[in-house]
Write a protein that holds these residues in place. Structure first.
Motif, mmCIF file in Angstrom:
data_model
loop_
_atom_site.group_PDB
_atom_site.id
_atom_site.type_symbol
_atom_site.label_atom_id
_atom_site.label_comp_id
_atom_site.label_asym_id
_atom_site.label_seq_id
_atom_site.Cartn_x
_atom_site.Cartn_y
_atom_site.Cartn_z
ATOM 1 N N VAL A 1 -15.112 -5.586 -4.928
ATOM 2 C CA VAL A 1 -14.868 -5.337 -3.496
ATOM 3 C C VAL A 1 -14.241 -6.572 -2.864
ATOM 4 O O VAL A 1 -13.323 -6.469 -2.041
ATOM 5 C CB VAL A 1 -16.187 -4.975 -2.789
ATOM 6 N N GLU A 2 -14.724 -7.759 -3.257
ATOM 7 C CA GLU A 2 -14.214 -8.999 -2.678
ATOM 8 C C GLU A 2 -12.805 -9.316 -3.174
ATOM 9 O O GLU A 2 -12.019 -9.978 -2.478
ATOM 10 C CB GLU A 2 -15.148 -10.171 -3.028
ATOM 11 N N ASP A 3 -12.465 -8.883 -4.372
ATOM 12 C CA ASP A 3 -11.146 -9.150 -4.962
ATOM 13 C C ASP A 3 -10.527 -7.810 -5.356
ATOM 14 O O ASP A 3 -10.203 -7.559 -6.510
ATOM 15 C CB ASP A 3 -11.291 -10.069 -6.173
ATOM 16 N N PHE A 4 -10.350 -6.958 -4.361
ATOM 17 C CA PHE A 4 -9.903 -5.589 -4.597
ATOM 18 C C PHE A 4 -8.389 -5.553 -4.783
ATOM 19 O O PHE A 4 -7.629 -6.078 -3.962
ATOM 20 C CB PHE A 4 -10.300 -4.696 -3.429
ATOM 21 N N ARG A 5 -7.964 -4.946 -5.882
ATOM 22 C CA ARG A 5 -6.532 -4.883 -6.193
ATOM 23 C C ARG A 5 -6.181 -3.532 -6.798
ATOM 24 O O ARG A 5 -6.956 -2.999 -7.595
ATOM 25 C CB ARG A 5 -6.143 -5.999 -7.172
ATOM 26 N N ILE A 6 -5.006 -3.048 -6.432
ATOM 27 C CA ILE A 6 -4.504 -1.805 -7.021
ATOM 28 C C ILE A 6 -3.152 -2.075 -7.673
ATOM 29 O O ILE A 6 -2.500 -3.088 -7.396
ATOM 30 C CB ILE A 6 -4.362 -0.677 -5.972
ATOM 31 N N ASP A 7 -2.743 -1.171 -8.539
ATOM 32 C CA ASP A 7 -1.496 -1.311 -9.292
ATOM 33 C C ASP A 7 -0.445 -0.392 -8.693
ATOM 34 O O ASP A 7 -0.532 0.836 -8.821
ATOM 35 C CB ASP A 7 -1.741 -0.968 -10.763
ATOM 36 N N LEU A 8 0.557 -0.982 -8.019
ATOM 37 C CA LEU A 8 1.637 -0.193 -7.427
ATOM 38 C C LEU A 8 2.857 -0.118 -8.333
ATOM 39 O O LEU A 8 3.788 0.639 -8.047
ATOM 40 C CB LEU A 8 2.033 -0.775 -6.065
ATOM 41 N N GLU A 9 2.876 -0.883 -9.405
ATOM 42 C CA GLU A 9 4.004 -0.846 -10.338
ATOM 43 C C GLU A 9 3.831 0.273 -11.363
ATOM 44 O O GLU A 9 4.802 0.901 -11.773
ATOM 45 C CB GLU A 9 4.126 -2.188 -11.069
#
Length: 238
Positions: free
Chosen positions: A11-19
């Motif tokens: 939650v603190e380092d939330f990242r998603i992959d848009l590539e």
């Protein structure tokens, strides 16, 4: 990222992959992180009887929309850069044509032939070029895009005019005249994708290139069977 070691992010380092794909393993893991935190914060709120699966799927649908906007912006940025690069190449081509024509008028011994060659080719008959760092700061090197349809003799005339232009700039002295210098152009193995100029004298076209064209292309070219020498006067030969 190894899914066996736990979620892809926190939650603190939330990242998603848009590539990658919207429903990649990374994004599905991130969706579970989001859904778990969402339910933790909203559990017990009126009207919030949602499941982990429902929230995860809703988040993945949102990722799809985010990825679409991201890709559109990337495409727009690329198209905008390409448009600017094309405009710069077109401007350099226009300056090259103008400079060669002006130089042709300066030398009376070759003026008549040189002017005909440059004006017949027009701006489209000038070789375009590509910068080694288009749009960036610093001194650029421009790689000439070879026009395979243009005869070597015509190209020699154009190169000669470029050399004569530099002679004019020095005016026979060590001190150069005022004004911007031509950009540095060097030959390359890259070929121009532009169409050949139509309606030129047949000796303006490369003999091997012209001979390899089919009847339809030759009809479109409408080459003129005009006589005339493309030999450069001996006093101008290096």
């Amino acid at each position: 990222w190894d899914s066996k070691q736990g979620p892809c992010c926190t939650v603190e380092d939330f990242r998603i992959d848009l590539e990658g794909l919207p429903r990649s393993e990374w994004n599905k893991s991130a969706a579970l992180v989001f859904a778990t935190e969402y339910l933790r914060r909203h559990r017990g709120h009126q009207g919030e009887n949602l499941t982990l699966e429902y929230v995860s799927q809703a988040w993945l649908t949102h990722v799809l929309a985010l990825r679409t906007r991201y890709k559109d912006k990337q495409r727009d940025d690329f198209d905008r850069k390409e448009h600017k690069a094309r405009n710069r190449r077109r401007q350099r081509k226009h300056e090259l044509y103008t400079r060669r024509l002006q130089t042709a008028y300066e030398y009376k011994e070759i003026k008549d032939r040189a002017v005909v060659i440059v004006e017949s080719l027009g701006q489209d008959g000038m070789s375009s070029d590509e910068s080694d760092h288009e749009g960036h700061c610093g001194e650029a090197t421009y790689h000439i895009l070879d026009k395979d349809w243009r005869s070597k003799q015509v190209t020699s005339w154009l190169r000669m005019l470029d050399s004569l232009h530099l002679r004019l700039r020095y005016n026979g002295k060590w001190q150069a005249t005022a004004g911007a210098w031509p950009h540095f152009r060097t030959t390359s193995l890259n070929e121009s994708k532009g169409s050949p100029v139509q309606g030129l004298p047949i000796d303006f076209y490369c003999r091997n290139w012209y001979g390899a064209q089919n009847a339809f292309v030759k009809e479109q070219l409408q080459a003129k069977n005009q006589s005339g020498t493309l030999a450069i006067p001996s006093q101008y030969v290096k």
